[in-house]
Design a protein around this motif. Structure first.
Motif, PDB file in Angstrom:
ATOM      1  N   THR A  71       0.818  -1.215   0.000  1.00 40.61           N
ATOM      2  CA  THR A  71       0.000   0.000   0.000  1.00 40.61           C
ATOM      3  C   THR A  71       0.854   1.268   0.000  1.00 40.61           C
ATOM      4  O   THR A  71       0.512   2.240  -0.668  1.00 40.61           O
ATOM      5  CB  THR A  71      -0.928  -0.004   1.225  1.00 40.61           C
ATOM      6  N   VAL A  72       1.943   1.258   0.753  1.00 41.80           N
ATOM      7  CA  VAL A  72       2.802   2.440   0.844  1.00 41.80           C
ATOM      8  C   VAL A  72       4.260   1.983   0.845  1.00 41.80           C
ATOM      9  O   VAL A  72       4.553   0.789   0.859  1.00 41.80           O
ATOM     10  CB  VAL A  72       2.510   3.267   2.125  1.00 41.80           C
ATOM     11  N   LYS A  81       1.119   8.337  12.985  1.00 37.75           N
ATOM     12  CA  LYS A  81       0.250   7.173  12.772  1.00 37.75           C
ATOM     13  C   LYS A  81       0.849   5.901  13.377  1.00 37.75           C
ATOM     14  O   LYS A  81       0.521   4.799  12.955  1.00 37.75           O
ATOM     15  CB  LYS A  81       0.020   6.965  11.273  1.00 37.75           C
ATOM     16  N   GLN A  89      -7.335   0.850   6.176  1.00 29.76           N
ATOM     17  CA  GLN A  89      -6.219   1.605   5.603  1.00 29.76           C
ATOM     18  C   GLN A  89      -4.893   0.892   5.821  1.00 29.76           C
ATOM     19  O   GLN A  89      -4.059   0.823   4.915  1.00 29.76           O
ATOM     20  CB  GLN A  89      -6.164   3.002   6.227  1.00 29.76           C
ATOM     21  N   TYR A  90      -4.705   0.357   7.027  1.00 30.74           N
ATOM     22  CA  TYR A  90      -3.478  -0.380   7.352  1.00 30.74           C
ATOM     23  C   TYR A  90      -3.885  -1.805   7.727  1.00 30.74           C
ATOM     24  O   TYR A  90      -4.315  -2.055   8.861  1.00 30.74           O
ATOM     25  CB  TYR A  90      -2.733   0.298   8.503  1.00 30.74           C
ATOM     26  N   TRP A  91      -3.772  -2.711   6.771  1.00 33.55           N
ATOM     27  CA  TRP A  91      -4.314  -4.052   6.953  1.00 33.55           C
ATOM     28  C   TRP A  91      -3.676  -4.786   8.108  1.00 33.55           C
ATOM     29  O   TRP A  91      -4.352  -5.510   8.836  1.00 33.55           O
ATOM     30  CB  TRP A  91      -4.127  -4.856   5.663  1.00 33.55           C
ATOM     31  N   THR A  94       0.305  -0.549  12.030  1.00 30.12           N
ATOM     32  CA  THR A  94       1.579   0.168  11.881  1.00 30.12           C
ATOM     33  C   THR A  94       2.463  -0.115  13.086  1.00 30.12           C
ATOM     34  O   THR A  94       1.978  -0.482  14.160  1.00 30.12           O
ATOM     35  CB  THR A  94       1.342   1.681  11.764  1.00 30.12           C
ATOM     36  N   ARG A  99       5.315   2.945  10.344  1.00 30.68           N
ATOM     37  CA  ARG A  99       5.471   2.266   9.063  1.00 30.68           C
ATOM     38  C   ARG A  99       4.409   1.178   8.897  1.00 30.68           C
ATOM     39  O   ARG A  99       4.012   0.535   9.871  1.00 30.68           O
ATOM     40  CB  ARG A  99       6.869   1.657   8.951  1.00 30.68           C
ATOM     41  N   ASP A 100       3.972   0.997   7.662  1.00 28.09           N
ATOM     42  CA  ASP A 100       2.922   0.034   7.370  1.00 28.09           C
ATOM     43  C   ASP A 100       3.470  -1.384   7.501  1.00 28.09           C
ATOM     44  O   ASP A 100       4.357  -1.796   6.741  1.00 28.09           O
ATOM     45  CB  ASP A 100       2.392   0.275   5.952  1.00 28.09           C
ATOM     46  N   TYR A 102       1.966  -4.214   6.848  1.00 30.34           N
ATOM     47  CA  TYR A 102       1.590  -5.039   5.695  1.00 30.34           C
ATOM     48  C   TYR A 102       2.612  -4.912   4.569  1.00 30.34           C
ATOM     49  O   TYR A 102       3.087  -5.917   4.024  1.00 30.34           O
ATOM     50  CB  TYR A 102       0.207  -4.618   5.208  1.00 30.34           C
ATOM     51  N   SER A 103       2.974  -3.687   4.229  1.00 30.02           N
ATOM     52  CA  SER A 103       3.957  -3.489   3.164  1.00 30.02           C
ATOM     53  C   SER A 103       5.321  -4.046   3.560  1.00 30.02           C
ATOM     54  O   SER A 103       6.033  -4.638   2.741  1.00 30.02           O
ATOM     55  CB  SER A 103       4.072  -2.001   2.831  1.00 30.02           C
TER      56      SER A 103
END
Length: 312
Positions: A71-72, A81, A89-91, A94, A99-100, A102-103
């Motif tokens: 995503t990001v 965040k 938004q953040y599966w 964070t 930091r995300d 998921y990514s």
């Protein structure tokens, strides 16, 4: 009209002597039901290969398309965040730096697979070289095998930690350290196979007729070690991924700037009791990947072992 050859099939003719039109012969293809039957038979006989291979293929696709599935940017900081729970938004939520997760988990698939496949390839090639030399050259056998025994006496993870302590943290150094810790087992396996194969009649016949040693190794020795090396390579791959995660978890593996499952779990362990998802998701991905590779190795062992094949 000329008569047909005796080898040809007889042709039907009309009352006036003209032959009936004959449809062109179709190429001999396997009927679809028989094809499906063979596929289903293979799945029934080797379910572990199908399940493990499918999961490994999915992980490879995730690693390849991580930039499109994420995503990001996995390294993008967003302190405002931080430690947000999983949401639309953040599966995967964070981390403490925003930091995300998921990514970062998706990009961590690249590191684990890269290390696992690289170590499996390098350890297999190096171990095969040492094993073949040791099996054919008796003068070097004792020296090489004593060196391999010395390396095998040290647990692989401790040897990898010691080697990483002497170098800088990088993916390349991790691959080198784990390869040094894993290839002695391959050399031992190949040496045993070579000692057994060199006593076979076809190898003795090739030696008697003056066939050069490199040609004997290429034609008769290496092809008969491929099955065992394929199975051993899968187990080394799984072991290398676990070792890489351990090294990254304790800070001796990949740099923190590179997303890896070990780094993610190390950064989330301080918040385990309140934010367990930071550790949970990379741990699940690591477990599934290692399980898939081990299933693939078990399936290959069952399929390539002639004794087990006869039982099936």
């Amino acid at each position: 009209m000329s008569t047909t050859a005796s080898s040809e099939a007889p042709r039907l003719v009309r009352d006036d002597g003209r032959p009936y039109a004959v449809a062109p012969e179709l190429p001999a293809i396997l009927p679809a039901p028989k094809q499906r039957g063979r596929v289903m038979g293979f799945i029934y006989r080797h379910p572990t290969i199908v399940i493990g291979g499918t999961l490994v293929a999915i992980m490879i696709l995730i690693a390849i398309f991580a930039p499109y599935l994420g995503t990001v940017d996995p390294t993008a900081l967003a302190p405002a965040k931080r430690t947000r729970p999983p949401s639309a938004q953040y599966w995967f939520g964070t981390d403490m730096l925003g930091r995300d997760v998921y990514s970062r988990v998706l990009y961590g698939t690249r590191v684990s697979l890269l290390v696992g496949f690289s170590v499996a390839f390098c350890a297999t090639v190096l171990g095969t070289l040492v094993g073949v030399v040791s099996g054919f050259i008796r003068v070097l056998d004792a020296v090489l095998m004593r060196a391999m025994d010395g390396l095998m006496s040290i647990p692989p993870i401790l040897l990898a930690i010691a080697l990483m302590a002497l170098t800088a943290a990088s993916v390349k150094n991790v691959v080198i350290a784990i390869t040094i810790a894993e290839f002695p087992r391959v050399s031992r396996l190949v040496r045993g196979l070579v000692l057994s194969l060199r006593e076979q009649p076809y190898v003795e016949a090739a030696i008697t007729t003056g066939t050069p040693l490199p040609l004997i190794i290429w034609r008769h020795i290496l092809p008969n070690t491929l099955a065992a090396l394929m199975v051993q390579g899968t187990f080394i791959c799984a072991s290398a991924m676990i070792t890489e995660a351990i090294l990254s978890f304790i800070g001796a593996g990949t740099p923190p700037i590179i997303p890896s499952w070990g780094n993610i779990m190390a950064e989330g362990r301080a918040l385990w009791q309140v934010k367990p998802y930071i550790v949970f998701f990379p741990a699940v991905f690591l477990s599934i990947t290692v399980l898939a590779v081990n299933l693939l190795g078990d399936g290959l062992r069952d399929a390539l072992d002639p004794r087990l094949a006869k039982r099936l």
